[in-house]
Design a protein around this motif. Structure first.
Motif, PDB file in Angstrom:
ATOM      1  N   LEU A   1       0.856  -1.188   0.000  1.00  0.00           N
ATOM      2  CA  LEU A   1       0.000   0.000   0.000  1.00  0.00           C
ATOM      3  C   LEU A   1       0.895   1.243   0.000  1.00  0.00           C
ATOM      4  O   LEU A   1       1.974   1.236   0.593  1.00  0.00           O
ATOM      5  N   ASP A   2       0.434   2.318  -0.639  1.00  0.00           N
ATOM      6  CA  ASP A   2       1.226   3.561  -0.630  1.00  0.00           C
ATOM      7  C   ASP A   2       1.152   4.262   0.723  1.00  0.00           C
ATOM      8  O   ASP A   2       2.151   4.757   1.229  1.00  0.00           O
ATOM      9  N   LEU A   3      -0.049   4.328   1.285  1.00  0.00           N
ATOM     10  CA  LEU A   3      -0.219   5.114   2.516  1.00  0.00           C
ATOM     11  C   LEU A   3      -1.274   4.474   3.410  1.00  0.00           C
ATOM     12  O   LEU A   3      -2.384   4.184   2.949  1.00  0.00           O
ATOM     13  N   TYR A   4      -0.912   4.242   4.670  1.00  0.00           N
ATOM     14  CA  TYR A   4      -1.834   3.637   5.637  1.00  0.00           C
ATOM     15  C   TYR A   4      -2.053   4.635   6.785  1.00  0.00           C
ATOM     16  O   TYR A   4      -1.082   5.107   7.385  1.00  0.00           O
ATOM     17  N   LEU A   5      -3.322   4.938   7.053  1.00  0.00           N
ATOM     18  CA  LEU A   5      -3.633   5.948   8.072  1.00  0.00           C
ATOM     19  C   LEU A   5      -4.421   5.349   9.225  1.00  0.00           C
ATOM     20  O   LEU A   5      -5.274   4.475   9.010  1.00  0.00           O
ATOM     21  N   LEU A   6      -4.177   5.848  10.431  1.00  0.00           N
ATOM     22  CA  LEU A   6      -5.099   5.607  11.543  1.00  0.00           C
ATOM     23  C   LEU A   6      -6.269   6.571  11.346  1.00  0.00           C
ATOM     24  O   LEU A   6      -6.063   7.783  11.252  1.00  0.00           O
ATOM     25  N   HIS A   7      -7.496   6.029  11.293  1.00  0.00           N
ATOM     26  CA  HIS A   7      -8.635   6.850  10.857  1.00  0.00           C
ATOM     27  C   HIS A   7      -8.989   7.966  11.847  1.00  0.00           C
ATOM     28  O   HIS A   7      -9.309   9.082  11.449  1.00  0.00           O
ATOM     29  N   TRP A   8      -9.005   7.640  13.128  1.00  0.00           N
ATOM     30  CA  TRP A   8      -9.304   8.626  14.172  1.00  0.00           C
ATOM     31  C   TRP A   8      -8.467   8.303  15.397  1.00  0.00           C
ATOM     32  O   TRP A   8      -8.171   7.128  15.642  1.00  0.00           O
ATOM     33  N   PRO A   9      -8.161   9.301  16.214  1.00  0.00           N
ATOM     34  CA  PRO A   9      -7.645   8.987  17.548  1.00  0.00           C
ATOM     35  C   PRO A   9      -8.842   8.586  18.421  1.00  0.00           C
ATOM     36  O   PRO A   9      -9.965   9.005  18.152  1.00  0.00           O
ATOM     37  N   VAL A  10      -8.591   7.750  19.417  1.00  0.00           N
ATOM     38  CA  VAL A  10      -9.643   7.479  20.407  1.00  0.00           C
ATOM     39  C   VAL A  10      -9.091   7.989  21.741  1.00  0.00           C
ATOM     40  O   VAL A  10      -8.362   7.278  22.433  1.00  0.00           O
ATOM     41  N   PRO A  11      -9.405   9.243  22.073  1.00  0.00           N
ATOM     42  CA  PRO A  11      -8.769   9.878  23.233  1.00  0.00           C
ATOM     43  C   PRO A  11      -8.951   9.095  24.533  1.00  0.00           C
ATOM     44  O   PRO A  11      -8.031   9.051  25.349  1.00  0.00           O
ATOM     45  N   LYS A  12     -10.138   8.449  24.709  1.00  0.00           N
ATOM     46  CA  LYS A  12     -10.361   7.723  25.970  1.00  0.00           C
ATOM     47  C   LYS A  12      -9.517   6.455  26.047  1.00  0.00           C
ATOM     48  O   LYS A  12      -9.378   5.877  27.112  1.00  0.00           O
ATOM     49  N   GLU A  13      -9.053   5.985  24.897  1.00  0.00           N
ATOM     50  CA  GLU A  13      -8.233   4.759  24.858  1.00  0.00           C
ATOM     51  C   GLU A  13      -6.979   5.053  24.060  1.00  0.00           C
ATOM     52  O   GLU A  13      -6.693   4.381  23.062  1.00  0.00           O
ATOM     53  N   PHE A  14      -6.234   6.061  24.510  1.00  0.00           N
ATOM     54  CA  PHE A  14      -5.135   6.494  23.656  1.00  0.00           C
ATOM     55  C   PHE A  14      -3.999   5.479  23.588  1.00  0.00           C
ATOM     56  O   PHE A  14      -3.278   5.400  22.590  1.00  0.00           O
ATOM     57  N   GLU A  15      -3.860   4.653  24.652  1.00  0.00           N
ATOM     58  CA  GLU A  15      -2.836   3.596  24.599  1.00  0.00           C
ATOM     59  C   GLU A  15      -3.101   2.672  23.412  1.00  0.00           C
ATOM     60  O   GLU A  15      -2.178   2.250  22.722  1.00  0.00           O
ATOM     61  N   LYS A  16      -4.383   2.358  23.189  1.00  0.00           N
ATOM     62  CA  LYS A  16      -4.760   1.498  22.059  1.00  0.00           C
ATOM     63  C   LYS A  16      -4.460   2.195  20.727  1.00  0.00           C
ATOM     64  O   LYS A  16      -4.058   1.560  19.754  1.00  0.00           O
ATOM     65  N   THR A  17      -4.685   3.495  20.711  1.00  0.00           N
ATOM     66  CA  THR A  17      -4.349   4.277  19.509  1.00  0.00           C
ATOM     67  C   THR A  17      -2.843   4.151  19.236  1.00  0.00           C
ATOM     68  O   THR A  17      -2.418   3.931  18.106  1.00  0.00           O
TER      69      THR A  17
END
Ligand SMILES: NC(=O)c1ccc[n+]([C@@H]2O[C@H](COP(=O)([O-])OP(=O)(O)OC[C@H]3O[C@@H](n4cnc5c(N)ncnc54)[C@H](OP(=O)(O)O)[C@@H]3O)[C@@H](O)[C@H]2O)c1
Length: 224
Positions: free
Chosen positions: A31-47
């Motif tokens: 793939l050319d570019l892979y993005l994390l779609h959104w941050p999840v502020p309440k579970e930022f460790e998972k982000t």
């Protein structure tokens, strides 16, 4: 070719599995570019661990570049402190009515390219943007359409705009923006239209519940 990791697939192993599912659907080897779609502020460790999975995909050569979407300055700050690869892109809601000057500056200071989603306004704001008298006057002045003026504004600000269209004529029109230039006065006229009005969800409070509420309120499944 870009795709994104959805928040329901956050987690290190889950992210790697979700990536393979996406690649299977796309029929691609890399793939050319892979993005994390959104941050999840309440579970930022998972982000963060999800981003670390993206870093592994980059190291393994499965993706050429990695980035994020909808990250606010505080999310970027923590990400940069806790991970190794600076995201190449932060894809954010951005159009003349919501021009995100502060976040654009933060991205630029970090060496991150700003990509504009809903660049024409998205949803109800498409009509508001395209019927704006100043944008229409600039379109007449340059012999272009209001959409072309808006996309040219993104381009001259160094923003990567990703307009969506299912209409072949609109798609052709949206590429045809390289034969004219907005003056600094024209650019300032469009800059002054900013109302700081978001159409999409607020990244500061985004999570699955917020997303599901948004889909239910729109009733058309068009929330991503
Ligand atoms: N990262 C995120 O969280 C996120 C969130 C939302 C969206 N996005 C991305 O941003 C992309 C665009 O966002 P969006 O669809 O919300 O908003 P948009 O691109 O600002 O607006 C799309 C609308 O503009 C119309 N349009 C496009 N070109 C036109 C033209 N030349 N003349 C007249 N109308 C025109 C389209 O209608 P026609 O089809 O009839 O042309 C469509 O109704 C999406 O493809 C999506 O990938 C990302």
């Amino acid at each position: 070719m870009t795709t994104k990791l959805w928040i329901a697939d956050f987690g290190y192993d889950q992210a790697l599995r979700a990536f393979e599912t996406s690649m299977g659907k796309l029929g691609l080897d890399y793939l050319d570019l892979y993005l994390l779609h959104w941050p999840v502020p309440k579970e930022f460790e998972k982000t963060l661990v999800s981003y670390k999975a993206a870093e592994k995909l980059l190291a393994d050569g499965r993706v050429r570049a990695i980035g994020v979407s909808n990250f606010n300055p505080n999310h970027l700050q923590t990400l940069l402190e806790r991970t190794s690869v600076v995201p190449v892109v932060n894809q954010i809601e951005l159009n003349p009515l919501f021009s995100q000057n502060a976040l654009r500056d933060v991205n630029a200071q970090r060496g991150i390219v700003t990509e504009s989603w809903s660049p024409i306004g998205g949803g109800k704001n498409v009509a508001r943007v395209l019927q704006n008298p100043q944008i229409r006057a600039l379109a007449t002045q340059h012999g272009k359409t209001p959409v072309q003026v808006v996309l040219r504004w993104h381009l001259q600000h160094g923003l990567v705009a990703i307009p969506r269209s299912v209409n072949p004529q609109h798609i052709a029109e949206n590429f045809d923006i390289f034969d004219f230039e907005l003056s600094s006065t024209d650019m300032a006229t469009i800059d002054a239209l900013n109302l700081n009005e978001r159409v999409g969800p607020d990244p500061g409070t985004f999570d699955l519940a917020a997303f599901e509420a948004l889909v239910a309120s729109r009733g058309d499944g068009r929330a991503r």
